[in-house]
Design an enzyme around this catalytic site. Structure first.
Site, mmCIF file in Angstrom:
data_model
loop_
_atom_site.group_PDB
_atom_site.id
_atom_site.type_symbol
_atom_site.label_atom_id
_atom_site.label_comp_id
_atom_site.label_asym_id
_atom_site.label_seq_id
_atom_site.Cartn_x
_atom_site.Cartn_y
_atom_site.Cartn_z
ATOM 1 N N SER A 12 0.838 -1.202 0.000
ATOM 2 C CA SER A 12 0.000 0.000 0.000
ATOM 3 C C SER A 12 0.871 1.250 0.000
ATOM 4 C CB SER A 12 -0.923 -0.010 1.228
ATOM 5 O OG SER A 12 -0.188 -0.270 2.405
ATOM 6 N N THR A 45 -3.685 10.646 4.812
ATOM 7 C CA THR A 45 -3.635 11.053 6.216
ATOM 8 C C THR A 45 -4.722 12.088 6.543
ATOM 9 O OG1 THR A 45 -2.029 12.796 5.798
ATOM 10 C CG2 THR A 45 -1.156 10.620 6.360
ATOM 11 N N ALA A 48 -5.103 16.563 12.797
ATOM 12 C CA ALA A 48 -5.724 16.593 14.122
ATOM 13 C C ALA A 48 -6.972 17.466 14.124
ATOM 14 C CB ALA A 48 -4.724 17.123 15.135
ATOM 15 N N ARG A 103 -4.856 7.938 16.958
ATOM 16 C CA ARG A 103 -5.108 8.980 17.942
ATOM 17 C C ARG A 103 -4.782 10.341 17.341
ATOM 18 N NH1 ARG A 103 -1.112 10.180 22.790
ATOM 19 N NH2 ARG A 103 -0.021 11.000 20.980
ATOM 20 N N GLY A 104 -3.635 10.441 16.647
ATOM 21 C CA GLY A 104 -3.168 11.730 16.144
ATOM 22 C C GLY A 104 -2.363 12.447 17.210
ATOM 23 N N ASP A 105 -1.783 13.563 16.828
ATOM 24 C CA ASP A 105 -0.989 14.365 17.768
ATOM 25 C C ASP A 105 -1.595 15.751 17.863
ATOM 26 O OD1 ASP A 105 1.072 12.541 18.497
ATOM 27 O OD2 ASP A 105 1.778 12.703 16.427
ATOM 28 N N TYR A 141 4.452 0.477 16.797
ATOM 29 C CA TYR A 141 5.766 1.132 16.879
ATOM 30 C C TYR A 141 6.874 0.171 17.303
ATOM 31 C CZ TYR A 141 2.592 5.033 16.665
ATOM 32 O OH TYR A 141 1.603 5.893 16.250
ATOM 33 N N HIS A 145 6.643 4.123 20.655
ATOM 34 C CA HIS A 145 6.061 5.456 20.521
ATOM 35 C C HIS A 145 6.735 6.382 21.543
ATOM 36 C CE1 HIS A 145 2.988 8.601 21.127
ATOM 37 N NE2 HIS A 145 2.762 8.417 19.839
ATOM 38 N N GLN A 172 5.173 2.313 12.412
ATOM 39 C CA GLN A 172 5.973 3.515 12.191
ATOM 40 C C GLN A 172 7.202 3.065 11.396
ATOM 41 O OE1 GLN A 172 6.390 6.469 11.485
ATOM 42 N NE2 GLN A 172 5.632 7.285 13.425
ATOM 43 N N GLN A 208 14.972 16.621 6.305
ATOM 44 C CA GLN A 208 13.553 16.354 6.537
ATOM 45 C C GLN A 208 13.379 15.040 7.317
ATOM 46 O OE1 GLN A 208 11.324 14.944 3.117
ATOM 47 N NE2 GLN A 208 9.763 16.499 3.469
ATOM 48 N N PHE A 212 11.542 14.550 10.978
ATOM 49 C CA PHE A 212 10.430 13.601 11.188
ATOM 50 C C PHE A 212 10.793 12.607 12.291
ATOM 51 C CE2 PHE A 212 8.710 13.495 6.527
ATOM 52 C CZ PHE A 212 8.118 14.726 6.718
ATOM 53 N N HIS A 262 4.074 -0.957 3.513
ATOM 54 C CA HIS A 262 3.263 0.254 3.365
ATOM 55 C C HIS A 262 4.244 1.415 3.189
ATOM 56 C CE1 HIS A 262 -0.138 3.036 4.225
ATOM 57 N NE2 HIS A 262 0.727 3.736 4.934
HETATM 58 P P1 FAD Z 1 -2.331 5.336 20.486
HETATM 59 O O1 FAD Z 1 -2.424 3.924 20.076
HETATM 60 O O2 FAD Z 1 -3.474 5.920 21.252
HETATM 61 O O3 FAD Z 1 -0.977 5.475 21.336
HETATM 62 C C1 FAD Z 1 -0.487 6.755 21.723
HETATM 63 C C2 FAD Z 1 0.359 6.623 22.993
HETATM 64 O O4 FAD Z 1 -0.485 6.347 24.107
HETATM 65 C C3 FAD Z 1 1.352 5.479 22.977
HETATM 66 O O5 FAD Z 1 2.469 5.875 23.719
HETATM 67 C C4 FAD Z 1 0.631 4.342 23.684
HETATM 68 O O6 FAD Z 1 1.535 3.430 24.289
HETATM 69 C C5 FAD Z 1 -0.182 5.100 24.722
HETATM 70 N N1 FAD Z 1 -1.486 4.448 24.961
HETATM 71 C C6 FAD Z 1 -2.315 3.929 24.051
HETATM 72 N N2 FAD Z 1 -3.443 3.465 24.609
HETATM 73 C C7 FAD Z 1 -3.328 3.717 25.932
HETATM 74 C C8 FAD Z 1 -4.172 3.491 27.023
HETATM 75 N N3 FAD Z 1 -5.392 2.927 26.853
HETATM 76 N N4 FAD Z 1 -3.741 3.867 28.271
HETATM 77 C C9 FAD Z 1 -2.527 4.454 28.427
HETATM 78 N N5 FAD Z 1 -1.682 4.699 27.396
HETATM 79 C C10 FAD Z 1 -2.076 4.343 26.170
HETATM 80 N N6 FAD Z 1 -1.209 11.158 12.721
HETATM 81 C C11 FAD Z 1 -2.175 11.986 12.272
HETATM 82 O O7 FAD Z 1 -2.453 13.019 12.903
HETATM 83 N N7 FAD Z 1 -2.853 11.714 11.099
HETATM 84 C C12 FAD Z 1 -2.622 10.614 10.373
HETATM 85 O O8 FAD Z 1 -3.256 10.405 9.339
HETATM 86 C C13 FAD Z 1 -1.607 9.701 10.826
HETATM 87 N N8 FAD Z 1 -1.347 8.551 10.152
HETATM 88 C C14 FAD Z 1 -0.436 7.653 10.667
HETATM 89 C C15 FAD Z 1 -0.256 6.426 10.024
HETATM 90 C C16 FAD Z 1 0.634 5.491 10.535
HETATM 91 C C17 FAD Z 1 0.782 4.172 9.822
HETATM 92 C C18 FAD Z 1 1.378 5.788 11.711
HETATM 93 C C19 FAD Z 1 2.364 4.794 12.265
HETATM 94 C C20 FAD Z 1 1.199 6.998 12.368
HETATM 95 C C21 FAD Z 1 0.288 7.934 11.867
HETATM 96 N N9 FAD Z 1 0.044 9.151 12.508
HETATM 97 C C22 FAD Z 1 -0.917 10.020 12.035
HETATM 98 C C23 FAD Z 1 0.796 9.507 13.718
HETATM 99 C C24 FAD Z 1 0.051 9.086 15.000
HETATM 100 O O9 FAD Z 1 -1.165 9.793 15.112
HETATM 101 C C25 FAD Z 1 0.960 9.402 16.184
HETATM 102 O O10 FAD Z 1 2.035 8.509 16.203
HETATM 103 C C26 FAD Z 1 0.266 9.471 17.526
HETATM 104 O O11 FAD Z 1 1.174 10.044 18.475
HETATM 105 C C27 FAD Z 1 -0.158 8.133 18.088
HETATM 106 O O12 FAD Z 1 -1.200 7.602 17.405
HETATM 107 P P2 FAD Z 1 -1.711 6.117 17.728
HETATM 108 O O13 FAD Z 1 -2.925 5.908 16.937
HETATM 109 O O14 FAD Z 1 -0.616 5.140 17.608
HETATM 110 O O15 FAD Z 1 -2.092 6.314 19.287
#
Ligand code: FAD
Length: 285
Positions: A12, A45, A48, A103-105, A141, A145, A172, A208, A212, A262
């Site tokens: 992908s 993508t 937020a 989740r996003g940042d 990750y 992460h 990641q 860059q 990142f 991917h």
């Molecule tokens: P989560 O799975 O929620 O994890 C975030 C952090 O919280 C981790 O440290 C985890 O260990 C911790 N955590 C998770 N669940 C819990 C819980 N229940 N209790 C306590 N701690 C917990 N960002 C964007 O904004 N838009 C995008 O389109 C986008 N696409 C991406 C695509 C890929 C393939 C990847 C790898 C990343 C992408 N990101 C994107 C970045 C991503 O949003 C960030 O890495 C973000 O910080 C974490 O997202 P996550 O979904 O992994 O979060």
């Protein structure tokens, strides 16, 4: 790696939504070129709080008109449940059945975190709202992460997303294949059996990439960083060396049984296409 070998390979390509007419034109040329490789799907993508909401959907819809599968990302940070449900309904009304749930940042300066704290809660919301309508990909990750407190936490939190209903995961990016193999083995030991597809970042620009990587916690190994730094502004050498390194990485991963790749294309076709060709992959692999 045993549990990964039984999954079919999925290839992908990921884009981000362009902001300008020129960007849209360029992306059109990119997906048309990459489309010749017949990936399983493209993804786009999502910013937020829905900041790229329209651009994400437009990009996905345009790619789908050419008959390709395209999955919008959806991030839950800084959004309300009602907003997320409305967005899911919109995707569904367009016949979209594949989502990358994150989740996003939180961008600096944005105070509200939204109603959902973690991606596992978004996966739960999607399943509660739409049942099995969507195929759901989540992130994971191999090099941890940035906010993860321990190795055990990383696996536990990833597992929450799988238990909430994720069908597959995309990692990641990383440049150390061992990190992926170890991570996959730990997932397997924890009973996680969904496909874990390596995310691949081709190397075109060192500054860059360093930016990142600092932000997302991906490691640029010292040997790679030193070599890339030594080329300074010599972009051709950076690209040539990067192609060697990333092709070798992809080859090692696929040989060991990774269930596909991917590519983070950054809306460019060139490096991804060259890696694909060097790997000897066929269109529709
Ligand atoms: P989560 O799975 O929620 O994890 C975030 C952090 O919280 C981790 O440290 C985890 O260990 C911790 N955590 C998770 N669940 C819990 C819980 N229940 N209790 C306590 N701690 C917990 N960002 C964007 O904004 N838009 C995008 O389109 C986008 N696409 C991406 C695509 C890929 C393939 C990847 C790898 C990343 C992408 N990101 C994107 C970045 C991503 O949003 C960030 O890495 C973000 O910080 C974490 O997202 P996550 O979904 O992994 O979060």
């Amino acid at each position: 790696m045993q549990s990964q070998k039984k999954h079919p390979r999925v290839f992908s390509f990921e884009f981000f939504p362009p902001k300008t007419p020129e960007g849209r034109e360029k992306l059109r040329a990119t997906w048309k070129q990459l489309g010749q490789l017949k990936p399983k799907f493209f993804s786009c993508t999502y910013g937020a709080g829905g900041s790229t909401r329209e651009g994400t959907l437009e990009t996905v819809l345009e790619i789908r008109t050419a008959g390709f599968e395209a999955a919008p990302h959806l991030s839950c940070v800084a959004s309300s449940r009602a907003d997320l449900k409305a967005q899911l309904e919109k995707y569904r009304s367009h016949g979209i059945r594949h989502i990358v749930a994150l989740r996003g940042d939180l961008p600096s300066g944005l105070a509200s975190t939204g109603e959902l704290r973690y991606a596992n809660e978004l996966v739960t919301l999607i399943r509660e709202t739409a049942g099995d309508w969507f195929r759901i990909e989540v992130a994971c990750y191999p090099e941890y992460h940035p906010q993860t407190r321990s190795a055990a936490d990383e696996i536990r939190n990833f597992k929450r997303k799988v238990e909430a209903g994720a069908n597959a995961a995309i990692t990641q990016y990383f440049y150390n294949a061992e990190a992926y193999f170890r991570f996959v083995d730990e997932c397997e030991a924890a009973g996680i059996a969904i496909p874990i597809v390596p995310g691949i970042m081709p190397i075109g620009n060192f500054a860059q990439l360093a930016r990142f990587s600092d932000a997302c916690g991906a490691e640029i190994p010292r040997w790679l960083r030193f070599r890339l730094e030594s080329y300074r502004d010599d972009t051709a050498s950076i690209r040539a060396y990067g192609l060697d390194v990333v092709t070798r990485l992809c080859d090692d991963l696929l040989r060991a049984g990774a269930p596909g790749l991917h590519f983070y294309t950054l809306n460019q076709a060139g490096l991804t296409t060259t890696i694909w060709q060097r790997l000897g992959l066929q269109a529709g692999s």
